[in-house]
Design a protein around this motif. Structure first.
Motif, mmCIF file in Angstrom:
data_model
loop_
_atom_site.group_PDB
_atom_site.id
_atom_site.type_symbol
_atom_site.label_atom_id
_atom_site.label_comp_id
_atom_site.label_asym_id
_atom_site.label_seq_id
_atom_site.Cartn_x
_atom_site.Cartn_y
_atom_site.Cartn_z
ATOM 1 N N ASN A 273 0.656 -0.986 0.002
ATOM 2 C CA ASN A 273 -0.237 0.295 0.285
ATOM 3 C C ASN A 273 0.718 1.328 -0.051
ATOM 4 N N ASN A 274 0.628 2.282 -0.346
ATOM 5 C CA ASN A 274 1.546 3.740 -0.748
ATOM 6 C C ASN A 274 0.678 4.596 0.046
ATOM 7 N N THR A 275 1.950 4.313 1.355
ATOM 8 C CA THR A 275 1.615 4.882 2.907
ATOM 9 C C THR A 275 2.814 5.824 3.184
ATOM 10 N N LYS A 276 3.824 6.119 1.534
ATOM 11 C CA LYS A 276 4.870 7.315 1.843
ATOM 12 C C LYS A 276 5.648 7.048 -0.047
ATOM 13 N N ARG A 277 5.436 8.827 -0.264
ATOM 14 C CA ARG A 277 5.876 8.633 -1.516
ATOM 15 C C ARG A 277 6.267 9.846 -1.728
ATOM 16 N N ALA A 278 7.358 9.734 -2.807
ATOM 17 C CA ALA A 278 8.369 11.221 -3.235
ATOM 18 C C ALA A 278 7.887 11.431 -5.090
ATOM 19 N N SER A 279 7.989 12.839 -5.332
ATOM 20 C CA SER A 279 8.460 12.984 -6.673
ATOM 21 C C SER A 279 9.724 13.302 -6.141
ATOM 22 N N TYR A 280 10.654 13.236 -8.280
ATOM 23 C CA TYR A 280 11.522 13.225 -8.600
ATOM 24 C C TYR A 280 11.439 14.425 -9.625
ATOM 25 N N LYS A 281 12.449 14.448 -9.902
ATOM 26 C CA LYS A 281 12.244 15.823 -11.055
ATOM 27 C C LYS A 281 13.984 15.076 -12.037
ATOM 28 N N ILE A 282 14.037 14.337 -12.633
ATOM 29 C CA ILE A 282 15.994 13.332 -13.260
ATOM 30 C C ILE A 282 15.517 14.196 -14.307
ATOM 31 N N SER A 283 16.824 14.494 -14.485
ATOM 32 C CA SER A 283 17.727 14.563 -15.845
ATOM 33 C C SER A 283 18.740 13.667 -15.765
ATOM 34 N N HIS A 284 19.644 12.996 -17.154
ATOM 35 C CA HIS A 284 19.733 11.787 -16.981
ATOM 36 C C HIS A 284 20.637 12.340 -18.465
ATOM 37 N N LEU A 285 21.999 12.675 -18.526
ATOM 38 C CA LEU A 285 22.399 12.942 -20.203
ATOM 39 C C LEU A 285 23.411 12.382 -20.123
ATOM 40 N N THR A 286 24.197 11.534 -22.197
ATOM 41 C CA THR A 286 25.327 10.899 -22.184
ATOM 42 C C THR A 286 25.571 11.647 -22.972
ATOM 43 N N LYS A 287 27.297 11.846 -23.389
ATOM 44 C CA LYS A 287 27.218 11.668 -24.391
ATOM 45 C C LYS A 287 28.832 11.264 -24.839
ATOM 46 N N TYR A 288 28.583 10.900 -25.678
ATOM 47 C CA TYR A 288 29.967 10.359 -26.688
ATOM 48 C C TYR A 288 30.696 11.180 -27.594
ATOM 49 N N CYS A 289 32.344 10.978 -27.230
ATOM 50 C CA CYS A 289 32.563 12.195 -28.160
ATOM 51 C C CYS A 289 34.110 11.185 -28.779
ATOM 52 N N TYR A 290 33.996 11.133 -29.976
ATOM 53 C CA TYR A 290 34.979 10.336 -31.006
ATOM 54 C C TYR A 290 36.128 11.033 -30.930
ATOM 55 N N GLN A 291 37.330 10.691 -31.228
ATOM 56 C CA GLN A 291 38.504 11.376 -31.901
ATOM 57 C C GLN A 291 38.656 11.333 -33.331
ATOM 58 N N LYS A 292 38.032 10.471 -33.553
ATOM 59 C CA LYS A 292 37.882 9.728 -35.345
ATOM 60 C C LYS A 292 36.256 9.672 -35.745
ATOM 61 N N LYS A 293 35.767 10.360 -36.598
ATOM 62 C CA LYS A 293 33.703 10.800 -36.685
ATOM 63 C C LYS A 293 33.753 8.777 -36.847
ATOM 64 N N ILE A 294 32.449 8.450 -35.909
ATOM 65 C CA ILE A 294 32.231 7.585 -36.849
ATOM 66 C C ILE A 294 31.231 7.705 -38.359
ATOM 67 N N ASP A 295 30.436 6.365 -39.025
ATOM 68 C CA ASP A 295 29.997 7.161 -40.284
ATOM 69 C C ASP A 295 28.608 6.724 -40.462
ATOM 70 N N TYR A 296 27.844 5.897 -38.786
ATOM 71 C CA TYR A 296 27.141 5.349 -39.241
ATOM 72 C C TYR A 296 26.902 4.490 -37.652
ATOM 73 N N SER A 297 25.619 5.087 -37.313
ATOM 74 C CA SER A 297 24.941 4.145 -36.024
ATOM 75 C C SER A 297 23.856 3.606 -36.021
ATOM 76 N N ILE A 298 23.610 2.633 -35.014
ATOM 77 C CA ILE A 298 22.008 2.193 -35.060
ATOM 78 C C ILE A 298 21.674 1.567 -33.207
ATOM 79 N N ASN A 299 21.161 2.921 -32.954
ATOM 80 C CA ASN A 299 20.918 3.044 -31.160
ATOM 81 C C ASN A 299 19.679 2.598 -30.822
ATOM 82 N N ALA A 300 19.275 1.489 -29.362
ATOM 83 C CA ALA A 300 18.120 0.679 -29.132
ATOM 84 C C ALA A 300 18.966 1.625 -27.311
#
Length: 299
Positions: free
Chosen positions: A31-58
């Motif tokens: 049962n919901n005896t206690k609850r909390a609300s959250y503001k979430i930010s999730h940032l992921t960065k990939y950097c490449y010394q040599k460019k990628i030609d293409y990518s497929i992502n999930a």
């Protein structure tokens, strides 16, 4: 030993019903005896010394809507044209392709979620039969030492509730939390042998041990709000099928049942099946990845 009907009780003190010495942070909440609300930010960065030609992502970065939490707003962004679907485990999965050269890839997920103090979750009709999770998976299979370990700490108990709590306590004592001691490719057997790992390893070890004694279990990815332990913001825990239609959520790393500080994203057999970001690419060299997760509790 007579175990009470879980469905008839809102909150259960496990010290009163199980023959175990348990921490105060362990309780089964329906049962919901206690609850909390959250503001979430999730940032992921990939950097490449040599460019990628293409990518497929999930991407599996969209929190679940269920009895344990409600998603009020959420947005996933990437450089490509995002499409979404539901995978075989019931998770929301976004897909995008890049067919042009680039030396960077930026993926973000942001929103507001309310998490309830509920850790006993009904098995939805559309979900996979829990018995599916009894089979062996590449990163979470027990060897003979792990099977003996699991039996040693659970054989004396009768119910699945007792067994999963006893196993969690045993693993928590046996494995040392050690950042950078493993990586995403580390198997449960290796982490168990070195007696060290992070939340992914604690979860994989539990999966392997529990399956070896016939208890269906699955991996859960998500967030954990802990201002004092920012490294735990991206987190993992497990669901154990304690009955035919209920999953009990256990945070093995912290030796607790999950609570209003946990935010669920995806479930599956093990980490590789539900990795937050998975992709293949052509080209690119010397990849550098950075991840920034910020969780703010709302008043």
């Amino acid at each position: 030993m007579n175990t009470p009907n879980i469905e008839d009780i809102d909150e259960i003190n496990l010290n009163e019903i199980l023959n175990l010495s348990l921490d105060d942070n362990l309780s089964i909440n329906t049962n919901n005896t206690k609850r909390a609300s959250y503001k979430i930010s999730h940032l992921t960065k990939y950097c490449y010394q040599k460019k990628i030609d293409y990518s497929i992502n999930a991407l599996r970065l969209y929190p679940q809507n269920n009895i344990s939490q409600q998603v009020h707003e959420w947005e996933v962004k990437a450089q490509g044209n995002l499409k979404h679907s539901t995978d075989g485990f019931g998770n929301i999965c976004h897909h995008f392709n890049l067919f042009y050269p680039t030396d960077n890839l930026v993926i973000s997920a942001n929103g507001v979620v309310t998490s309830n103090n509920i850790n006993l979750i009904p098995n939805q009709d559309a979900e996979i039969d829990p018995c599916f999770y009894l089979q062996s998976f590449s990163k979470s299979t027990a060897n003979s030492e792990m099977q003996i370990f699991a039996l040693d700490y659970t054989a004396q108990y009768e119910t699945k509730y007792e067994k999963v709590f006893a196993l969690m306590q045993a693993i928590h004592k046996y494995i040392k939390y050690s950042p950078n001691s493993t990586n995403t490719e580390t198997a449960a057997q290796q982490a168990f042998t070195q007696q060290a790992g992070v939340c992914q390893d604690f979860s994989h070890i539990f999966l392997a041990c529990a399956r070896s004694i016939g208890i269906p279990v699955r991996y859960v990815s998500g967030y954990f709000y802990s201002p004092e332990q920012h490294h735990l913001a991206s987190h993992a825990w497990i669901d154990a099928a304690v009955s035919n239609n209920q999953w009990l959520s256990l945070d093995v790393t912290n030796n607790i049942t999950t609570n209003h500080k946990h935010i669920r994203i995806a479930v599956g057999p093990e980490y590789k099946n539900i990795a937050p970001i998975k992709g293949i690419q052509l080209g690119g060299e010397y990849e550098k990845m950075s991840v920034d997760i910020n969780i703010q509790e709302l008043s």
